[in-house]
Design a protein around this motif. Structure first.
Motif, PDB file in Angstrom:
ATOM      1  N   SER A  43       0.337  98.351  -9.762  1.00  0.00           N
ATOM      2  CA  SER A  43       1.457  99.298  -9.826  1.00  0.00           C
ATOM      3  C   SER A  43       2.771  98.529  -9.855  1.00  0.00           C
ATOM      4  O   SER A  43       2.870  97.427  -9.318  1.00  0.00           O
ATOM      5  N   ILE A  44       3.756  99.128 -10.508  1.00  0.00           N
ATOM      6  CA  ILE A  44       5.099  98.563 -10.556  1.00  0.00           C
ATOM      7  C   ILE A  44       6.026  99.559  -9.879  1.00  0.00           C
ATOM      8  O   ILE A  44       6.049 100.737 -10.229  1.00  0.00           O
ATOM      9  N   GLU A  45       6.775  99.057  -8.919  1.00  0.00           N
ATOM     10  CA  GLU A  45       7.684  99.902  -8.136  1.00  0.00           C
ATOM     11  C   GLU A  45       8.975  99.139  -7.884  1.00  0.00           C
ATOM     12  O   GLU A  45       8.965  97.912  -7.834  1.00  0.00           O
ATOM     13  N   PRO A  46      10.076  99.847  -7.704  1.00  0.00           N
ATOM     14  CA  PRO A  46      11.321  99.144  -7.365  1.00  0.00           C
ATOM     15  C   PRO A  46      11.242  98.599  -5.938  1.00  0.00           C
ATOM     16  O   PRO A  46      10.629  99.205  -5.070  1.00  0.00           O
ATOM     17  N   SER A  47      11.852  97.452  -5.732  1.00  0.00           N
ATOM     18  CA  SER A  47      11.908  96.890  -4.376  1.00  0.00           C
ATOM     19  C   SER A  47      13.243  97.262  -3.741  1.00  0.00           C
ATOM     20  O   SER A  47      14.138  97.798  -4.400  1.00  0.00           O
ATOM     21  N   LEU A  48      13.398  96.951  -2.488  1.00  0.00           N
ATOM     22  CA  LEU A  48      14.639  97.248  -1.781  1.00  0.00           C
ATOM     23  C   LEU A  48      15.802  96.367  -2.235  1.00  0.00           C
ATOM     24  O   LEU A  48      16.959  96.662  -1.953  1.00  0.00           O
ATOM     25  N   PHE A  49      15.499  95.307  -2.941  1.00  0.00           N
ATOM     26  CA  PHE A  49      16.527  94.338  -3.317  1.00  0.00           C
ATOM     27  C   PHE A  49      16.958  94.453  -4.765  1.00  0.00           C
ATOM     28  O   PHE A  49      17.651  93.581  -5.280  1.00  0.00           O
ATOM     29  N   GLY A  50      16.527  95.498  -5.460  1.00  0.00           N
ATOM     30  CA  GLY A  50      16.983  95.737  -6.824  1.00  0.00           C
ATOM     31  C   GLY A  50      16.097  95.162  -7.912  1.00  0.00           C
ATOM     32  O   GLY A  50      16.343  95.404  -9.087  1.00  0.00           O
ATOM     33  N   ASP A  51      15.080  94.394  -7.546  1.00  0.00           N
ATOM     34  CA  ASP A  51      14.163  93.892  -8.564  1.00  0.00           C
ATOM     35  C   ASP A  51      12.922  94.787  -8.588  1.00  0.00           C
ATOM     36  O   ASP A  51      12.885  95.824  -7.942  1.00  0.00           O
TER      37      ASP A  51
END
Length: 78
Positions: A26-34
């Motif tokens: 799965s691809i998800e946004p991280s808390l750091f913007g990447d």
């Protein structure tokens, strides 16, 4: 389909070889913007193992996602 909505769950089951495995991507946004590509695998019915790869942009995250999916499909995961 938006890259952040990409997820796949693959299975490889062979009763003769007592094999029942899963592989999830799965691809998800991280808390750091990447973007975080999460890979989980293991025996069906267990939590399995997990690794998270961070990618700076959509192109590299999608490329890694497709590479891992292609390799698993070549090994018999459906």
């Amino acid at each position: 389909m938006d890259i952040q909505d990409q997820a796949i769950l693959l299975h490889r089951i062979d009763p003769a070889g007592n094999m029942a495995r899963f592989y999830a991507l799965s691809i998800e946004p991280s808390l750091f913007g990447d973007l975080a590509l999460t890979r989980r695998w293991g025996r069906i019915g267990t939590l399995g193992s997990q690794i998270i790869e961070l990618h700076a942009d959509r192109a590299t995250a999608t490329l890694a996602f497709r590479r891992h999916e292609r390799r698993k499909r070549q090994r018999g995961y459906r």
